[in-house]
Scaffold this motif. Structure first.
Motif, PDB file in Angstrom:
ATOM      1  N   GLY A  94      22.332 -54.367 -21.327  1.00  0.00           N
ATOM      2  CA  GLY A  94      22.496 -53.144 -22.095  1.00  0.00           C
ATOM      3  C   GLY A  94      21.315 -52.209 -21.920  1.00  0.00           C
ATOM      4  N   SER A  95      21.137 -51.305 -22.880  1.00  0.00           N
ATOM      5  CA  SER A  95      20.031 -50.347 -22.808  1.00  0.00           C
ATOM      6  C   SER A  95      19.503 -50.052 -24.204  1.00  0.00           C
ATOM      7  CB  SER A  95      20.476 -49.048 -22.127  1.00  0.00           C
ATOM      8  OG  SER A  95      21.595 -48.483 -22.768  1.00  0.00           O
ATOM      9  N   LEU A  96      18.223 -49.731 -24.271  1.00  0.00           N
ATOM     10  CA  LEU A  96      17.517 -49.529 -25.536  1.00  0.00           C
ATOM     11  C   LEU A  96      16.766 -48.211 -25.468  1.00  0.00           C
ATOM     12  CD1 LEU A  96      16.767 -51.156 -28.208  1.00  0.00           C
ATOM     13  CD2 LEU A  96      14.662 -51.785 -27.018  1.00  0.00           C
ATOM     14  N   VAL A  97      16.941 -47.378 -26.490  1.00  0.00           N
ATOM     15  CA  VAL A  97      16.266 -46.084 -26.539  1.00  0.00           C
ATOM     16  C   VAL A  97      14.967 -46.208 -27.323  1.00  0.00           C
ATOM     17  CG1 VAL A  97      16.397 -43.697 -27.349  1.00  0.00           C
ATOM     18  CG2 VAL A  97      18.404 -44.782 -26.355  1.00  0.00           C
ATOM     19  N   HIS A  98      13.873 -45.793 -26.697  1.00  0.00           N
ATOM     20  CA  HIS A  98      12.551 -45.771 -27.340  1.00  0.00           C
ATOM     21  C   HIS A  98      12.156 -44.326 -27.632  1.00  0.00           C
ATOM     22  CE1 HIS A  98       8.167 -46.555 -27.838  1.00  0.00           C
ATOM     23  NE2 HIS A  98       8.084 -45.359 -27.279  1.00  0.00           N
ATOM     24  N   GLN A  99      11.663 -44.075 -28.854  1.00  0.00           N
ATOM     25  CA  GLN A  99      11.081 -42.783 -29.223  1.00  0.00           C
ATOM     26  C   GLN A  99       9.873 -43.050 -30.100  1.00  0.00           C
ATOM     27  OE1 GLN A  99      14.675 -41.000 -30.971  1.00  0.00           O
ATOM     28  NE2 GLN A  99      14.791 -39.601 -29.230  1.00  0.00           N
ATOM     29  N   ASP A 100       8.767 -42.302 -29.888  1.00  0.00           N
ATOM     30  CA  ASP A 100       7.580 -42.555 -30.696  1.00  0.00           C
ATOM     31  C   ASP A 100       6.878 -41.272 -31.101  1.00  0.00           C
ATOM     32  OD1 ASP A 100       5.558 -41.797 -28.719  1.00  0.00           O
ATOM     33  OD2 ASP A 100       5.959 -43.689 -27.701  1.00  0.00           O
ATOM     34  N   SER A 101       5.893 -41.436 -31.974  1.00  0.00           N
ATOM     35  CA  SER A 101       5.194 -40.302 -32.575  1.00  0.00           C
ATOM     36  C   SER A 101       4.241 -39.609 -31.611  1.00  0.00           C
ATOM     37  CB  SER A 101       4.424 -40.767 -33.821  1.00  0.00           C
ATOM     38  OG  SER A 101       3.534 -41.827 -33.502  1.00  0.00           O
ATOM     39  N   GLU A 102       4.022 -40.193 -30.427  1.00  0.00           N
ATOM     40  CA  GLU A 102       3.190 -39.562 -29.409  1.00  0.00           C
ATOM     41  C   GLU A 102       4.011 -38.688 -28.466  1.00  0.00           C
ATOM     42  OE1 GLU A 102      -0.384 -39.991 -28.908  1.00  0.00           O
ATOM     43  OE2 GLU A 102      -0.087 -40.543 -31.010  1.00  0.00           O
ATOM     44  N   GLY A 103       5.311 -38.581 -28.752  1.00  0.00           N
ATOM     45  CA  GLY A 103       6.174 -37.735 -27.932  1.00  0.00           C
ATOM     46  C   GLY A 103       6.828 -38.432 -26.763  1.00  0.00           C
ATOM     47  N   HIS A 104       6.682 -39.755 -26.658  1.00  0.00           N
ATOM     48  CA  HIS A 104       7.307 -40.491 -25.571  1.00  0.00           C
ATOM     49  C   HIS A 104       8.737 -40.848 -25.952  1.00  0.00           C
ATOM     50  CE1 HIS A 104       2.923 -41.702 -25.398  1.00  0.00           C
ATOM     51  NE2 HIS A 104       3.095 -41.007 -24.286  1.00  0.00           N
ATOM     52  N   ASN A 105       9.623 -40.780 -25.014  1.00  0.00           N
ATOM     53  CA  ASN A 105      10.986 -41.261 -25.225  1.00  0.00           C
ATOM     54  C   ASN A 105      11.560 -41.672 -23.879  1.00  0.00           C
ATOM     55  OD1 ASN A 105      12.767 -38.932 -24.093  1.00  0.00           O
ATOM     56  ND2 ASN A 105      11.245 -37.907 -25.376  1.00  0.00           N
ATOM     57  N   GLY A 106      12.457 -42.636 -23.933  1.00  0.00           N
ATOM     58  CA  GLY A 106      13.066 -43.124 -22.703  1.00  0.00           C
ATOM     59  C   GLY A 106      14.085 -44.188 -22.995  1.00  0.00           C
ATOM     60  N   VAL A 107      14.893 -44.482 -21.987  1.00  0.00           N
ATOM     61  CA  VAL A 107      15.906 -45.524 -22.078  1.00  0.00           C
ATOM     62  C   VAL A 107      15.431 -46.719 -21.259  1.00  0.00           C
ATOM     63  CG1 VAL A 107      18.306 -46.140 -21.652  1.00  0.00           C
ATOM     64  CG2 VAL A 107      17.722 -43.803 -22.350  1.00  0.00           C
ATOM     65  N   ILE A 108      15.318 -47.865 -21.897  1.00  0.00           N
ATOM     66  CA  ILE A 108      14.872 -49.095 -21.244  1.00  0.00           C
ATOM     67  C   ILE A 108      16.106 -49.915 -20.879  1.00  0.00           C
ATOM     68  CG2 ILE A 108      13.249 -51.014 -21.370  1.00  0.00           C
ATOM     69  CD1 ILE A 108      12.216 -49.715 -24.004  1.00  0.00           C
ATOM     70  N   TYR A 109      16.182 -50.366 -19.632  1.00  0.00           N
ATOM     71  CA  TYR A 109      17.343 -51.105 -19.141  1.00  0.00           C
ATOM     72  C   TYR A 109      16.847 -52.256 -18.266  1.00  0.00           C
ATOM     73  CZ  TYR A 109      16.211 -47.836 -15.385  1.00  0.00           C
ATOM     74  OH  TYR A 109      15.536 -47.103 -14.443  1.00  0.00           O
ATOM     75  N   PRO A 110      17.739 -53.171 -17.863  1.00  0.00           N
ATOM     76  CA  PRO A 110      17.294 -54.302 -17.048  1.00  0.00           C
ATOM     77  C   PRO A 110      16.586 -53.852 -15.776  1.00  0.00           C
ATOM     78  CG  PRO A 110      19.486 -54.718 -17.896  1.00  0.00           C
ATOM     79  CD  PRO A 110      19.155 -53.295 -18.257  1.00  0.00           C
ATOM     80  N   GLY A 111      15.423 -54.445 -15.522  1.00  0.00           N
ATOM     81  CA  GLY A 111      14.637 -54.101 -14.349  1.00  0.00           C
ATOM     82  C   GLY A 111      13.604 -53.021 -14.584  1.00  0.00           C
ATOM     83  N   LEU A 112      13.559 -52.500 -15.810  1.00  0.00           N
ATOM     84  CA  LEU A 112      12.559 -51.488 -16.142  1.00  0.00           C
ATOM     85  C   LEU A 112      11.468 -52.130 -17.002  1.00  0.00           C
ATOM     86  CD1 LEU A 112      12.057 -48.279 -16.020  1.00  0.00           C
ATOM     87  CD2 LEU A 112      12.766 -48.338 -18.400  1.00  0.00           C
ATOM     88  N   ALA A 113      10.228 -52.089 -16.526  1.00  0.00           N
ATOM     89  CA  ALA A 113       9.101 -52.606 -17.298  1.00  0.00           C
ATOM     90  C   ALA A 113       8.617 -51.531 -18.261  1.00  0.00           C
ATOM     91  CB  ALA A 113       7.966 -53.015 -16.358  1.00  0.00           C
ATOM     92  N   GLN A 114       8.381 -51.905 -19.528  1.00  0.00           N
ATOM     93  CA  GLN A 114       7.922 -50.926 -20.526  1.00  0.00           C
ATOM     94  C   GLN A 114       6.828 -51.525 -21.390  1.00  0.00           C
ATOM     95  OE1 GLN A 114       8.195 -50.758 -24.115  1.00  0.00           O
ATOM     96  NE2 GLN A 114       9.067 -48.797 -24.645  1.00  0.00           N
ATOM     97  N   ARG A 115       5.782 -50.709 -21.604  1.00  0.00           N
ATOM     98  CA  ARG A 115       4.659 -51.116 -22.461  1.00  0.00           C
ATOM     99  C   ARG A 115       4.296 -49.993 -23.418  1.00  0.00           C
ATOM    100  NH1 ARG A 115       0.171 -48.032 -22.484  1.00  0.00           N
ATOM    101  NH2 ARG A 115      -0.093 -48.220 -20.223  1.00  0.00           N
ATOM    102  N   MET A 116       4.027 -50.368 -24.671  1.00  0.00           N
ATOM    103  CA  MET A 116       3.506 -49.424 -25.649  1.00  0.00           C
ATOM    104  C   MET A 116       2.207 -49.977 -26.217  1.00  0.00           C
ATOM    105  SD  MET A 116       5.222 -47.877 -29.154  1.00  0.00           S
ATOM    106  CE  MET A 116       4.902 -49.364 -30.129  1.00  0.00           C
ATOM    107  N   SER A 117       1.141 -49.202 -26.136  1.00  0.00           N
ATOM    108  CA  SER A 117      -0.130 -49.562 -26.755  1.00  0.00           C
ATOM    109  C   SER A 117      -0.188 -48.894 -28.122  1.00  0.00           C
ATOM    110  CB  SER A 117      -1.307 -49.095 -25.896  1.00  0.00           C
ATOM    111  OG  SER A 117      -1.305 -49.742 -24.640  1.00  0.00           O
ATOM    112  N   ALA A 118      -0.193 -49.704 -29.182  1.00  0.00           N
ATOM    113  CA  ALA A 118      -0.180 -49.131 -30.531  1.00  0.00           C
ATOM    114  C   ALA A 118      -1.528 -48.520 -30.890  1.00  0.00           C
ATOM    115  CB  ALA A 118       0.209 -50.202 -31.547  1.00  0.00           C
TER     116      ALA A 118
END
Length: 255
Positions: A78-102
């Protein structure tokens, strides 16, 4: 950080994990998380969270805060939508590496509603992902976000660096994390394919999909995990098509 203890291989079966199941979420926690707390099961190495989550369509985690944590999200289906207070947004899907530093503090949401961003119709597909948290080298860093497609590398069948702060991966890891003692690898294995684990003071092997055999320990099914201390180098062989996640860690959080 703590000194390395004696060699140990600790197998944790899928049904031993802490469960959280509500109308829109089916989550399994490898370590203490939320209302589930076991003082003897809070981390391994620098890994504090290994959550195996399934979120139904149109639902997800509303905006919530994090601080001083490196958060890596790995989607299996499937796919997961990320949105954050730093203005980043994107769709995470299989094969996509994603990191968020809090870092000093960040707000974000994670939803199974990628169809909304694309202007499409609603769908009935759940999203299945593993979210992992490791402590950063230091507190109070600037928040950050990074994602990168590594699907082609995964097709090769070996252990692929997904996220790392280690010097040896400076030119190889897909994304960087703010911990110079840790690295995450993924492998998609067809039945019969094998990989060899790295050697490190601390390793964490998780099988989010399929079935494998660990040299010297036997079969591991979907949801099983192994915590290695002061050992490594074992071979992992897929009994059926499988996916594995491996953390190599050269330090540990103080107990």
């Amino acid at each position: 950080m703590t000194a390395t203890p004696n060699p140990q291989i600790d197998i944790r079966r899928a049904d031993e994990r802490f469960p959280t199941k509500i109308s829109w979420l089916d989550s399994k926690h490898s370590f203490s998380f939320g209302r589930h707390h076991d003082p003897a099961n809070t981390h391994h190495g620098v890994l504090l969270v290994n959550n195996d989550d399934v979120v139904r369509p149109g639902a997800g985690f509303d905006t919530h805060p994090h601080r001083d944590m490196e958060i890596v999200t790995w989607v299996l289906q499937g796919s997961l939508v990320h949105q954050d207070s730093e203005g980043h947004n994107g769709v995470i899907y299989p094969g996509l590496a994603q990191r968020m530093s809090a870092g000093t503090g960040i707000l974000h949401s994670e939803k199974n509603d990628a169809w909304r961003l694309k202007g499409g119709d609603s769908h009935e597909d759940p999203v299945h992902f593993v979210q992992m948290w490791v402590v950063p080298d230091e507190a109070g860093i600037a928040p950050g976000y990074e994602q990168l497609e590594i699907g082609d590398e995964l097709l090769k069948g070996g252990l692929v660096p997904v996220a790392s702060g280690m010097e040896k991966h400076r030119d190889a890891a897909a994304i960087r994390i703010k911990n110079r003692y840790a690295a995450l690898y993924a492998a998609r294995l067809q039945a019969g394919q094998s990989v060899q684990l790295p050697e490190a003071p601390y390793l964490h092997l998780f099988v989010p999909r399929g079935k494998v055999r660990l040299e010297g320990a036997g079969a591991l099914d979907t949801g099983d995990a192994v915590r290695f201390t002061a050992t490594g180098g074992q071979k992992v062989t897929a009994v059926e098509d499988a996916e594995i996640l491996v953390w190599e860690m050269h330090a540990a959080v103080a107990a």
